[in-house]
Design a protein around this motif. Structure first.
Motif, mmCIF file in Angstrom:
data_model
loop_
_atom_site.group_PDB
_atom_site.id
_atom_site.type_symbol
_atom_site.label_atom_id
_atom_site.label_comp_id
_atom_site.label_asym_id
_atom_site.label_seq_id
_atom_site.Cartn_x
_atom_site.Cartn_y
_atom_site.Cartn_z
ATOM 1 N N PHE A 174 0.925 -1.481 -0.094
ATOM 2 C CA PHE A 174 0.434 -0.277 0.020
ATOM 3 C C PHE A 174 1.091 1.086 0.519
ATOM 4 C CE2 PHE A 174 -3.214 -2.731 0.812
ATOM 5 C CZ PHE A 174 -4.401 -1.557 0.478
ATOM 6 N N THR A 175 1.951 1.394 0.838
ATOM 7 C CA THR A 175 3.013 2.642 0.441
ATOM 8 C C THR A 175 3.521 2.357 -0.540
ATOM 9 O OG1 THR A 175 4.485 1.095 2.044
ATOM 10 C CG2 THR A 175 2.659 2.905 3.257
ATOM 11 N N GLY A 176 3.898 1.251 -0.412
ATOM 12 C CA GLY A 176 5.743 1.174 -2.242
ATOM 13 C C GLY A 176 5.008 1.637 -3.143
ATOM 14 N N LYS A 177 3.421 0.588 -3.379
ATOM 15 C CA LYS A 177 3.336 0.818 -4.409
ATOM 16 C C LYS A 177 2.036 1.804 -5.163
ATOM 17 C CE LYS A 177 4.915 -4.561 -5.476
ATOM 18 N NZ LYS A 177 5.430 -4.254 -6.171
ATOM 19 N N LEU A 178 0.715 1.944 -4.259
ATOM 20 C CA LEU A 178 -0.102 2.628 -3.952
ATOM 21 C C LEU A 178 -0.204 3.886 -3.696
ATOM 22 C CD1 LEU A 178 -3.210 -0.024 -3.042
ATOM 23 C CD2 LEU A 178 -1.691 0.491 -5.716
ATOM 24 N N GLY A 179 1.276 4.264 -2.942
ATOM 25 C CA GLY A 179 2.020 5.314 -2.974
ATOM 26 C C GLY A 179 0.592 5.867 -1.372
ATOM 27 N N PHE A 180 -0.419 4.951 -0.659
ATOM 28 C CA PHE A 180 -0.604 5.277 0.064
ATOM 29 C C PHE A 180 0.513 5.756 1.655
ATOM 30 C CE2 PHE A 180 -4.192 4.061 -2.417
ATOM 31 C CZ PHE A 180 -5.243 3.341 -1.196
ATOM 32 N N LYS A 181 -0.093 6.465 2.847
ATOM 33 C CA LYS A 181 1.270 7.222 3.941
ATOM 34 C C LYS A 181 0.284 5.889 4.833
ATOM 35 C CE LYS A 181 2.762 10.666 1.716
ATOM 36 N NZ LYS A 181 3.584 9.948 1.111
ATOM 37 N N LYS A 182 1.205 5.501 5.503
ATOM 38 C CA LYS A 182 1.030 4.819 7.240
ATOM 39 C C LYS A 182 0.530 6.052 7.581
ATOM 40 C CE LYS A 182 3.986 3.803 9.294
ATOM 41 N NZ LYS A 182 5.394 2.784 10.426
ATOM 42 N N LYS A 183 -1.001 5.540 8.717
ATOM 43 C CA LYS A 183 -1.617 6.257 9.288
ATOM 44 C C LYS A 183 -0.562 5.617 10.828
ATOM 45 C CE LYS A 183 -5.191 9.157 10.003
ATOM 46 N NZ LYS A 183 -6.099 10.437 9.710
ATOM 47 N N ALA B 75 -1.770 8.437 -15.599
ATOM 48 C CA ALA B 75 -0.563 8.758 -14.760
ATOM 49 C C ALA B 75 -0.024 8.147 -13.843
ATOM 50 C CB ALA B 75 0.138 9.707 -14.197
ATOM 51 N N ASP B 76 -1.785 7.623 -12.983
ATOM 52 C CA ASP B 76 -1.525 6.139 -11.945
ATOM 53 C C ASP B 76 -1.628 5.085 -12.887
ATOM 54 O OD1 ASP B 76 -2.323 8.121 -9.947
ATOM 55 O OD2 ASP B 76 -3.978 7.875 -9.833
ATOM 56 N N TYR B 77 -1.645 4.988 -13.910
ATOM 57 C CA TYR B 77 -1.738 3.754 -14.495
ATOM 58 C C TYR B 77 0.105 3.300 -15.061
ATOM 59 C CZ TYR B 77 -2.236 0.033 -18.373
ATOM 60 O OH TYR B 77 -1.534 -0.221 -19.557
ATOM 61 N N ARG B 78 0.650 4.335 -14.969
ATOM 62 C CA ARG B 78 1.662 4.677 -15.424
ATOM 63 C C ARG B 78 2.292 3.389 -14.374
ATOM 64 N NH1 ARG B 78 0.322 8.501 -18.971
ATOM 65 N NH2 ARG B 78 1.315 9.339 -17.526
ATOM 66 N N ALA B 79 2.028 4.576 -13.269
ATOM 67 C CA ALA B 79 3.104 4.866 -11.978
ATOM 68 C C ALA B 79 2.250 2.827 -10.738
ATOM 69 C CB ALA B 79 2.200 6.024 -10.621
ATOM 70 N N LEU B 80 1.456 2.599 -11.530
ATOM 71 C CA LEU B 80 0.967 0.984 -11.197
ATOM 72 C C LEU B 80 1.949 0.403 -11.637
ATOM 73 C CD1 LEU B 80 -2.686 1.121 -10.250
ATOM 74 C CD2 LEU B 80 -1.628 1.693 -8.832
ATOM 75 N N LYS B 81 1.278 0.740 -12.905
ATOM 76 C CA LYS B 81 2.395 -0.423 -14.038
ATOM 77 C C LYS B 81 3.868 -0.915 -13.539
ATOM 78 C CE LYS B 81 1.925 -2.493 -18.734
ATOM 79 N NZ LYS B 81 1.167 -3.506 -18.578
ATOM 80 N N ALA B 82 4.555 0.730 -13.544
ATOM 81 C CA ALA B 82 5.681 0.625 -12.685
ATOM 82 C C ALA B 82 6.101 0.129 -12.036
ATOM 83 C CB ALA B 82 6.277 2.510 -13.485
ATOM 84 N N ALA B 83 5.175 0.227 -11.064
ATOM 85 C CA ALA B 83 5.196 -0.588 -9.386
ATOM 86 C C ALA B 83 4.752 -2.426 -9.549
ATOM 87 C CB ALA B 83 4.401 -0.159 -8.485
ATOM 88 N N GLY B 84 4.796 -2.406 -10.983
ATOM 89 C CA GLY B 84 4.630 -3.994 -10.712
ATOM 90 C C GLY B 84 4.097 -4.454 -10.857
ATOM 91 N N VAL B 85 2.306 -3.809 -10.225
ATOM 92 C CA VAL B 85 0.685 -3.656 -9.688
ATOM 93 C C VAL B 85 0.428 -4.590 -10.606
ATOM 94 C CG1 VAL B 85 -1.137 -2.793 -9.008
ATOM 95 C CG2 VAL B 85 0.318 -1.938 -8.255
ATOM 96 N N THR B 86 -0.162 -5.527 -10.324
ATOM 97 C CA THR B 86 -1.436 -6.519 -11.689
ATOM 98 C C THR B 86 -2.226 -5.092 -12.195
ATOM 99 O OG1 THR B 86 -0.913 -8.667 -10.286
ATOM 100 C CG2 THR B 86 -2.430 -8.586 -12.169
#
Length: 138
Positions: A22-31, A95-106
């Motif tokens: 969630f933090t590394g691939k989706l860019g969420f922040k740990k709360k 942009a989100d599609y490219r970032a997810l793909k680059a992060a290896g998200v299915t």
């Protein structure tokens, strides 16, 4: 009267793996990442950067239930990867599609144009499905 949703729980097999996804691939922040008492389970939440008042709880059923709750653990664990689809908002789906793909998200279903906007569907590391949506303006 119910005013808003503050948290949802996503069943995970491993809290550390899920937190990294969630933090590394989706860019969420740990709360939150707190132990619930001595030797207790962890309460871990992440939040989208643009919505800090909404939290996703990374819930590992096995860490919250003890041996006498084996049936409950089995039922919850069976839901990992089979939860209802979670819908997320995007302001730039390309942009989100490219970032997810680059992060290896299915990516289950790439960007598509629909009458109400654009969307794509992706999976987390356990197979849970997420619909990323960019609505049409106006």
């Amino acid at each position: 009267m119910i005013r808003r949703v503050t948290h949802i729980s996503v069943y995970v097999k491993n809290e550390d793996e899920a937190l990294a996804f969630f933090t590394g691939k989706l860019g969420f922040k740990k709360k939150m990442d707190n132990q619930m008492g001595p030797g207790g389970p962890r309460w871990i939440t992440v939040t989208p950067a643009g919505q800090p008042d909404f939290e996703v709880n990374l819930f590992n059923p096995a860490s919250w239930s003890k041996g006498e709750d084996a049936a409950v653990i089995a039922a919850q664990t069976a839901q990992i990867g089979h939860q209802a689809m979670i819908i997320l908002d995007s302001d730039d789906i390309d942009a989100d599609y490219r970032a997810l793909k680059a992060a290896g998200v299915t990516i289950e279903l790439g960007v598509r144009d629909l009458p109400w906007g654009r969307d794509l569907i992706f999976q987390d590391l356990y197979g849970n499905r997420y619909n990323l949506v960019q609505s049409k303006q106006g």
